[in-house]
Write an enzyme that holds these catalytic residues in place. Structure first.
Site, PDB file in Angstrom:
ATOM      1  N   ARG A 143       0.859  -1.187   0.000  1.00  0.00           N
ATOM      2  CA  ARG A 143       0.000   0.000   0.000  1.00  0.00           C
ATOM      3  C   ARG A 143       0.892   1.232   0.000  1.00  0.00           C
ATOM      4  NH1 ARG A 143      -4.062   2.207   4.759  1.00  0.00           N
ATOM      5  NH2 ARG A 143      -2.198   3.390   5.322  1.00  0.00           N
ATOM      6  N   TYR A 145      -3.382  11.373   6.213  1.00  0.00           N
ATOM      7  CA  TYR A 145      -3.684  10.012   6.629  1.00  0.00           C
ATOM      8  C   TYR A 145      -2.658   9.045   6.011  1.00  0.00           C
ATOM      9  CZ  TYR A 145      -5.071   5.312   6.674  1.00  0.00           C
ATOM     10  OH  TYR A 145      -4.994   3.968   6.849  1.00  0.00           O
ATOM     11  N   ASP A 187      -5.179   3.733  -0.049  1.00  0.00           N
ATOM     12  CA  ASP A 187      -6.347   3.983   0.808  1.00  0.00           C
ATOM     13  C   ASP A 187      -6.739   5.456   0.697  1.00  0.00           C
ATOM     14  OD1 ASP A 187      -8.262   4.095   2.780  1.00  0.00           O
ATOM     15  OD2 ASP A 187      -7.050   3.086   4.316  1.00  0.00           O
ATOM     16  N   HIS A 194      -9.321   6.654   2.207  1.00  0.00           N
ATOM     17  CA  HIS A 194      -9.802   6.944   3.569  1.00  0.00           C
ATOM     18  C   HIS A 194     -10.984   7.912   3.570  1.00  0.00           C
ATOM     19  CE1 HIS A 194      -9.158   6.828   7.989  1.00  0.00           C
ATOM     20  NE2 HIS A 194      -8.529   5.710   7.685  1.00  0.00           N
ATOM     21  N   GLU A 226      -9.096   1.968  -1.876  1.00  0.00           N
ATOM     22  CA  GLU A 226      -9.888   1.594  -0.693  1.00  0.00           C
ATOM     23  C   GLU A 226     -10.665   2.800  -0.164  1.00  0.00           C
ATOM     24  OE1 GLU A 226      -7.214   0.011   2.214  1.00  0.00           O
ATOM     25  OE2 GLU A 226      -8.426   0.728   3.879  1.00  0.00           O
ATOM     26  N   GLU A 247     -13.965  -1.396   6.048  1.00  0.00           N
ATOM     27  CA  GLU A 247     -13.305  -1.586   7.348  1.00  0.00           C
ATOM     28  C   GLU A 247     -14.131  -1.021   8.506  1.00  0.00           C
ATOM     29  OE1 GLU A 247      -9.603   0.466   6.498  1.00  0.00           O
ATOM     30  OE2 GLU A 247     -10.158   2.060   7.867  1.00  0.00           O
ATOM     31  N   ARG A 280     -13.840  -5.354   2.912  1.00  0.00           N
ATOM     32  CA  ARG A 280     -12.817  -5.228   3.951  1.00  0.00           C
ATOM     33  C   ARG A 280     -13.346  -5.394   5.373  1.00  0.00           C
ATOM     34  NH1 ARG A 280      -8.186  -3.617   3.970  1.00  0.00           N
ATOM     35  NH2 ARG A 280      -8.343  -1.887   5.438  1.00  0.00           N
ATOM     36  N   GLU A 297      -4.665  -7.346   4.960  1.00  0.00           N
ATOM     37  CA  GLU A 297      -3.806  -6.233   5.398  1.00  0.00           C
ATOM     38  C   GLU A 297      -2.982  -6.684   6.600  1.00  0.00           C
ATOM     39  OE1 GLU A 297      -5.980  -2.821   6.859  1.00  0.00           O
ATOM     40  OE2 GLU A 297      -4.334  -1.459   6.371  1.00  0.00           O
ATOM     41  N   TRP A 306     -12.417  12.115   8.178  1.00  0.00           N
ATOM     42  CA  TRP A 306     -11.009  11.781   8.392  1.00  0.00           C
ATOM     43  C   TRP A 306     -10.720  10.436   7.747  1.00  0.00           C
ATOM     44  CZ3 TRP A 306      -8.171   7.868  10.808  1.00  0.00           C
ATOM     45  CH2 TRP A 306      -6.778   8.105  10.797  1.00  0.00           C
TER      46      TRP A 306
HETATM   47  O1  EZ4 Z   1      -7.473   4.405   9.870  1.00  0.00           O
HETATM   48  O2  EZ4 Z   1      -7.614   1.323  11.620  1.00  0.00           O
HETATM   49  O3  EZ4 Z   1      -6.660   0.567   6.147  1.00  0.00           O
HETATM   50  N1  EZ4 Z   1      -6.412   0.933   7.251  1.00  0.00           N
HETATM   51  C1  EZ4 Z   1      -6.964   2.021   7.830  1.00  0.00           C
HETATM   52  C2  EZ4 Z   1      -6.584   2.255   9.266  1.00  0.00           C
HETATM   53  C3  EZ4 Z   1      -7.659   3.031  10.009  1.00  0.00           C
HETATM   54  C4  EZ4 Z   1      -7.573   2.700  11.475  1.00  0.00           C
HETATM   55  C5  EZ4 Z   1      -8.731   3.378  12.226  1.00  0.00           C
HETATM   56  O4  EZ4 Z   1      -8.875   2.835  13.496  1.00  0.00           O
HETATM   57  O5  EZ4 Z   1      -7.697   2.743   7.211  1.00  0.00           O
HETATM   58  O6  EZ4 Z   1      -5.339   2.910   9.334  1.00  0.00           O
HETATM   59 CO    CO Z   2      -8.368   1.830   5.411  1.00  0.00          CO
END
Ligand code: EZ4
Ligand code: CO
Length: 429
Positions: A174, A186, A237, A239, A263, A289, A310, A366, A429
Site C-alpha cells: 500500500r 492520513y 487507501d 480513507h 480503498e 473496514e 474489507r 492487510e 477523516w
Molecule cells: O485508519 O484502523 O486501512 N487501514 C486504515 C486504518 C484506520 C484505522 C482506524 O482505526 O484505514 O489505518
Molecule cells: Co483503510
C-alpha cells in the site's frame, strides 16, 4: 435429569441448553469471563472466557477511540448472560447476543459479539485439538497473501519505503504519501517504522485539501510503477476523502498504473455511491473496514459494485458473521481483503488468518506489524515469509494473552484525528 435450580424456568445458569438447543453430549460450561484493557503502545480490549474444563479462549474487542464503551458493554450486558452456557454453542450464543439485545448492529455491539465469538472458536479448537481453520472446513490455500504499508512525506520517500517492502519479500504494497501544503496526511507516519493515528488525548485537528490530494496520487503511482516494476501489487487507501464523482476521476487517473485496489474511495452509508464510481472506472474498489454487519454491504455485494470487502472479524460480529459476509460475496465475485491495522489486536490477526485460509474467495489480507511490547502481551506463532503469512498450527486461534504483562500497560485515552477543510468545515477523516 434436569438441573433442579432451573425448574421454575427462571434460572440464569445455563441458557436454553438442557431443554432446547443443545442435545449434544459434549459440553463446556462457561464459568467465568472478564475484560482486560491494556495499552502496550496502543489500547486493546481483550475478553477471556473460561470453562469448567479448565480451557479458556480469548477474543479481541478493540474499537479504536471507543475502547471503554465496548468493555462496559461486555462487562455489564454480555458476561452476565454467558455464565453457565455451553461454549460449544457458538451460533446459538451469537444469535442470543444479536437478536436478544433487541438493539441490533452498531460497532459497539458487534465488536462485543465478535470478542465472544472469537473466544468461543478458540475454546472449541482447543477442545478439539485443532487449529480453528480446520474447524472452518480446512485450508483452501497454503498461505495468506498480505500487503504492507509504505509511506513517506514525499513521493520519493514513499517509493523508497516501497522498495524496502519489496526487498523484504512483499508482493503487495500500500502506498501513501504526504499531500503538498498539508502538515499531516492520513497514512503517513511520524516515525519511520510505526504508524499509529490514534495518538492524542483529544482529537487532533488536521486540514484537508481534495484538489491537492488528487494531483499528487497519480504522480505517486507513476513513480512507484516506474521504480517497482510490474510484478508487485500496489494499493492505496483514500480513507473516505472523495465524493463518488471525484473517486471516479481518481480511479480513471490511476488505471494506467493498474492498482490492485483503491480503498474507501467514498463514505459508504449510501451504498449507491459506489454505482457512480463504478460507472466511471475499472480500478478495483475495496470498502468496509468500518462496516459492522452484512447489512452494510449487502447491496454493494449483490449489485457487484465493489471487488473487495474489507469487513473484519473484530468489528463485524466475529468469525461466525464474517463467514456469512464471505459466502454472500462469493456468489457475486467479490473477494475479501480484511482490515488489519494495528488497532486490531494480534487475536484478530490470528483469527483473520484462520478465516482467510478457510474461505474460497479470499483476496488479500492487510498486515501491519505490532510493537514488540504488544507481541509480549499477546504471544503468538503466526509468521511472515516472502509476502505471505502462515497460521499457527496450535489448537484454537494460536494466540495467547499474558495478563501479568498486560497489567504493566494501563489504558490511556487516545483519539483518532478529525479533518477540517481550509475554511474550517468539518470533513471526513
Ligand atoms: O485508519 O484502523 O486501512 N487501514 C486504515 C486504518 C484506520 C484505522 C482506524 O482505526 O484505514 O489505518
Ligand atoms: Co483503510
Amino acid at each position: 435429569m434436569m438441573d433442579t435450580s432451573r425448574q421454575d424456568g427462571f434460572g440464569r445458569d445455563g441458557s436454553a441448553s438442557d431443554d432446547s438447543a443443545s442435545k449434544s453430549g459434549v459440553r463446556a460450561r462457561i464459568t467465568a469471563a472478564r475484560v482486560i484493557v491494556t495499552c502496550p503502545g496502543r489500547n486493546f480490549v481483550t475478553l477471556k472466557i473460561e470453562t469448567d474444563q479448565g480451557i479458556y479462549g480469548i477474543g479481541d474487542a478493540t474499537l479504536n477511540g471507543r475502547e471503554l464503551a465496548v468493555a462496559a458493554y461486555l462487562e455489564e450486558h454480555v458476561i452476565p448472560c454467558l455464565i453457565g452456557r455451553d461454549a460449544h454453542q457458538i451460533e446459538d450464543i451469537w444469535q442470543f447476543l444479536y437478536r436478544g439485545a433487541y438493539w441490533r448492529r452498531g460497532p459497539v455491539t458487534m465488536s462485543a459479539i465478535a470478542a465472544v465469538d472469537m473466544a468461543l472458536w478458540d475454546i472449541k479448537g482447543k477442545i478439539a485439538g485443532l487449529p480453528v481453520y480446520q474447524l472452518l472446513g480446512g485450508a483452501c490455500r497454503s498461505a495468506v497473501m498480505v500487503y504492507g504499508h509504505a509511506n513517506g512525506k514525499s513521493i520519493g520517500d514513499t517509493v523508497e519505503a516501497a522498495l524496502e517492502y519489496k526487498e523484504k519479500g512483499y508482493q503487495a504494497i500500500r502506498i501513501q504519501c504526504g499531500v503538498p501544503g498539508l502538515d499531516a496526511t492520513y497514512g503517513v507516519s511520524k516515525h519511520k517504522t510505526f504508524y499509529e493515528p490514534a495518538d492524542s488525548d483529544l482529537p487532533a485537528e488536521d486540514v484537508w485539501d481534495t484538489a491537492a490530494y488528487m494531483r499528487v496520487v497519480p504522480k505517486l503511482f507513476a513513480a512507484a510503477r516506474e521504480a517497482l516494476g510490474e510484478d508487485v501489487h500496489l494499493l492505496h487507501d483514500v480513507h473516505h476523502r472523495l465524493t463518488p464523482i471525484e473517486a471516479g476521476r481518481l480511479g480513471r487517473d490511476l488505471e494506467p498504473f493498474r492498482p490492485f485496489w483503491i480503498e474507501d474511495a467514498t463514505p459508504a452509508e449510501n451504498q449507491d455511491n459506489f454505482r457512480l464510481i463504478r460507472s466511471h472506472t475499472t480500478t478495483p474498489l475495496a470498502v468496509g473496514e468500518i462496516f459492522n454487519s452484512i447489512w452494510d454491504c449487502k447491496d454493494l455485494i449483490q449489485n457487484q459494485l465493489i471487488d473487495y470487502i474489507r469487513a473484519t472479524i473484530v468489528h463485524t460480529g466475529g468469525i461466525t458473521h464474517l463467514r456469512k459476509v464471505a459466502m454472500l460475496a462469493d456468489l457475486h465475485n467479490v473477494r475479501t481483503g480484511c482490515h488489519g491495522a494495528t488497532d486490531l489486536s494480534p487475536v484478530t490477526m490470528a483469527a483473520a488468518l484462520h478465516f482467510d485460509l478457510s474461505i474460497p474467495n479470499f483476496g488479500i489480507q492487510e498486515f501491519m506489524r505490532h510493537t514488540d511490547a504488544t507481541y509480549e502481551v499477546f504471544p503468538n506463532s503466526y509468521r511472515f515469509e516472502s509476502g505471505f503469512m502462515y497460521c499457527s498450527e496450535a489448537p484454537g486461534l494460536g494466540v495467547d494473552f499474558d495478563e501479568d504483562k498486560a497489567k504493566l500497560y494501563p489504558y490511556k485515552r487516545a483519539y483518532l484525528p478529525v479533518n477540517r477543510l481550509k475554511d474550517g468545515t468539518m470533513f471526513n477523516w
